[in-house]
Design a protein around this motif. Structure first.
Motif, PDB file in Angstrom:
ATOM      1  N   GLY A   7      41.707  30.521  44.137  1.00 51.40           N
ATOM      2  CA  GLY A   7      41.063  29.454  43.392  1.00 51.40           C
ATOM      3  C   GLY A   7      40.636  29.870  42.004  1.00 51.40           C
ATOM      4  O   GLY A   7      41.074  30.894  41.478  1.00 51.40           O
ATOM      5  N   ILE A   9      37.502  30.801  39.634  1.00 48.81           N
ATOM      6  CA  ILE A   9      36.160  31.375  39.802  1.00 48.81           C
ATOM      7  C   ILE A   9      35.075  30.529  39.126  1.00 48.81           C
ATOM      8  O   ILE A   9      33.917  30.588  39.525  1.00 48.81           O
ATOM      9  CB  ILE A   9      36.136  32.847  39.306  1.00 48.81           C
ATOM     10  CG1 ILE A   9      34.993  33.612  39.980  1.00 48.81           C
ATOM     11  CG2 ILE A   9      36.079  32.932  37.789  1.00 48.81           C
ATOM     12  CD1 ILE A   9      35.099  35.118  39.863  1.00 48.81           C
ATOM     13  N   GLY A  30      42.538  34.197  29.544  1.00 54.19           N
ATOM     14  CA  GLY A  30      42.453  34.424  30.981  1.00 54.19           C
ATOM     15  C   GLY A  30      41.149  33.919  31.592  1.00 54.19           C
ATOM     16  O   GLY A  30      40.623  32.866  31.220  1.00 54.19           O
ATOM     17  N   PRO A 116      36.809  38.180  40.094  1.00 50.88           N
ATOM     18  CA  PRO A 116      38.244  37.925  39.878  1.00 50.88           C
ATOM     19  C   PRO A 116      38.980  39.257  40.077  1.00 50.88           C
ATOM     20  O   PRO A 116      38.337  40.284  40.328  1.00 50.88           O
ATOM     21  CB  PRO A 116      38.295  37.495  38.409  1.00 50.88           C
ATOM     22  CG  PRO A 116      37.220  38.318  37.762  1.00 50.88           C
ATOM     23  CD  PRO A 116      36.131  38.508  38.817  1.00 50.88           C
ATOM     24  N   VAL A 155      38.077  36.208  44.315  1.00 56.00           N
ATOM     25  CA  VAL A 155      38.734  34.941  43.994  1.00 56.00           C
ATOM     26  C   VAL A 155      40.063  35.235  43.304  1.00 56.00           C
ATOM     27  O   VAL A 155      40.085  35.707  42.162  1.00 56.00           O
ATOM     28  CB  VAL A 155      37.840  34.070  43.080  1.00 56.00           C
ATOM     29  CG1 VAL A 155      38.491  32.724  42.826  1.00 56.00           C
ATOM     30  CG2 VAL A 155      36.455  33.889  43.691  1.00 56.00           C
ATOM     31  N   ASN A 161      48.315  38.130  43.827  1.00 56.20           N
ATOM     32  CA  ASN A 161      47.041  38.784  44.122  1.00 56.20           C
ATOM     33  C   ASN A 161      46.466  38.297  45.450  1.00 56.20           C
ATOM     34  O   ASN A 161      45.880  39.080  46.201  1.00 56.20           O
ATOM     35  CB  ASN A 161      46.022  38.520  43.005  1.00 56.20           C
ATOM     36  CG  ASN A 161      45.994  39.641  41.981  1.00 56.20           C
ATOM     37  OD1 ASN A 161      46.015  40.813  42.331  1.00 56.20           O
ATOM     38  ND2 ASN A 161      45.930  39.269  40.712  1.00 56.20           N
TER      39      ASN A 161
HETATM   40  N1  AR6 Z   1      39.567  32.217  38.034  1.00 57.50           N
HETATM   41  C1  AR6 Z   1      39.862  33.378  38.662  1.00 57.50           C
HETATM   42  N2  AR6 Z   1      40.779  34.258  38.225  1.00 57.50           N
HETATM   43  C2  AR6 Z   1      41.430  33.944  37.074  1.00 57.50           C
HETATM   44  C3  AR6 Z   1      41.178  32.767  36.347  1.00 57.50           C
HETATM   45  C4  AR6 Z   1      40.192  31.877  36.869  1.00 57.50           C
HETATM   46  N3  AR6 Z   1      39.875  30.742  36.250  1.00 57.50           N
HETATM   47  N4  AR6 Z   1      41.994  32.746  35.263  1.00 57.50           N
HETATM   48  C5  AR6 Z   1      42.743  33.881  35.320  1.00 57.50           C
HETATM   49  N5  AR6 Z   1      42.414  34.605  36.413  1.00 57.50           N
HETATM   50  P1  AR6 Z   1      42.728  38.431  32.723  1.00 57.50           P
HETATM   51  P2  AR6 Z   1      42.160  41.295  32.325  1.00 57.50           P
HETATM   52  C6  AR6 Z   1      42.944  35.882  36.900  1.00 57.50           C
HETATM   53  O1  AR6 Z   1      43.894  38.493  31.820  1.00 57.50           O
HETATM   54  O2  AR6 Z   1      43.520  41.659  32.801  1.00 57.50           O
HETATM   55  C7  AR6 Z   1      40.786  38.418  28.253  1.00 57.50           C
HETATM   56  O3  AR6 Z   1      41.355  37.914  27.097  1.00 57.50           O
HETATM   57  C8  AR6 Z   1      44.322  36.301  36.473  1.00 57.50           C
HETATM   58  O4  AR6 Z   1      45.312  35.714  37.319  1.00 57.50           O
HETATM   59  O5  AR6 Z   1      41.827  37.259  32.647  1.00 57.50           O
HETATM   60  O6  AR6 Z   1      40.979  42.057  32.864  1.00 57.50           O
HETATM   61  C9  AR6 Z   1      39.558  39.278  27.991  1.00 57.50           C
HETATM   62  O7  AR6 Z   1      38.814  38.820  26.887  1.00 57.50           O
HETATM   63  C10 AR6 Z   1      44.268  37.809  36.689  1.00 57.50           C
HETATM   64  O8  AR6 Z   1      44.634  38.137  38.020  1.00 57.50           O
HETATM   65  O9  AR6 Z   1      41.779  39.743  32.563  1.00 57.50           O
HETATM   66  C11 AR6 Z   1      40.141  40.632  27.760  1.00 57.50           C
HETATM   67  O10 AR6 Z   1      40.562  40.783  26.425  1.00 57.50           O
HETATM   68  C12 AR6 Z   1      42.796  38.152  36.509  1.00 57.50           C
HETATM   69  O11 AR6 Z   1      42.108  36.897  36.404  1.00 57.50           O
HETATM   70  C13 AR6 Z   1      41.341  40.661  28.666  1.00 57.50           C
HETATM   71  O12 AR6 Z   1      41.716  39.309  28.872  1.00 57.50           O
HETATM   72  C14 AR6 Z   1      42.490  38.994  35.297  1.00 57.50           C
HETATM   73  O13 AR6 Z   1      43.295  38.564  34.210  1.00 57.50           O
HETATM   74  C15 AR6 Z   1      41.003  41.251  30.008  1.00 57.50           C
HETATM   75  O14 AR6 Z   1      42.185  41.406  30.755  1.00 57.50           O
END
Ligand code: AR6
Length: 169
Positions: A7, A9, A30, A116, A155, A161
């Motif tokens: 889902g 988060i 993200g 997440p 989540v 994942n």
């Molecule tokens: N709910 C839960 N999980 C999510 C959601 C959501 N709404 N949207 C995406 N994910 P990422 P990182 C998942 O790229 O790799 C940002 O720009 C996604 O599928 O969000 O830690 C920050 O500012 C993935 O599995 O984070 C940093 O610059 C997970 O969240 C950078 O990205 C993490 O993906 C951090 O990169």
């Protein structure tokens, strides 16, 4: 207890939800983008205060803010490592993200916290190793620390994942 769900988060009504932020805490794409968008400007206001006070957040560390308009109680921002082959301490840094987020949740009397899959998006951490590291860190914390945390929800946003994490529990 560790629960795996699929889902978004931003919809989770936990005492704290965790954001996969970057060192500046100034938002991004993200899950970070989704949390700031759904939570509104109050979250960024708190992040700006933290930036002014301590210059952001180091990789592996965590900070806590309001959850603004989100149904959660707090947002805990942690900065996962960028995957660079695995020989730069990436697994250990990711382990620390979960530990430090859980410590902040504990210190704020949280009973439920949602994570997440930190670092598995833009930061390219391999999903199976990220899941194994996350589960190990959460289990270690739940077993070793005095806390009131009764539920940790992972989540998963993407199917891959979700499948990987379900196989570990
Ligand atoms: N709910 C839960 N999980 C999510 C959601 C959501 N709404 N949207 C995406 N994910 P990422 P990182 C998942 O790229 O790799 C940002 O720009 C996604 O599928 O969000 O830690 C920050 O500012 C993935 O599995 O984070 C940093 O610059 C997970 O969240 C950078 O990205 C993490 O993906 C951090 O990169």
């Amino acid at each position: 207890m560790i629960q795996i769900i699929k889902g978004d988060i931003t919809q989770i009504k936990a005492d704290a939800i965790v954001n996969a932020a970057n060192n500046s805490l100034m938002g991004g794409g993200g899950v970070d983008g989704a949390i700031h968008k759904a939570g509104g400007p109050a979250i960024l206001e708190d992040c700006k205060k933290i930036l002014a006070r301590q210059g952001g957040c180091r990789t592996g560390e965590a900070v806590i803010t309001t959850a603004g308009n989100l149904p959660a109680g707090y947002v805990i921002h942690t900065v996962g490592p960028v995957w660079n082959g695995g020989k730069n301490g990436e697994p250990e840094l990711l382990y620390h993200c979960y530990q430090n987020a859980l410590k902040l949740a504990r210190d704020h009397q949280c009973k439920t916290i949602a994570f997440p899959n930190i670092s598995t998006g833009v930061y390219r951490f391999p999903k199976p190793l990220a899941a194994e590291t996350a589960h190990r860190s959460i289990r270690d914390f739940l077993e070793s620390s005095e806390h009131r945390i009764s539920e940790v929800i992972i989540v998963c946003f993407d199917d891959e994942n979700y499948q990987i994490n379900r196989e570990i529990v």
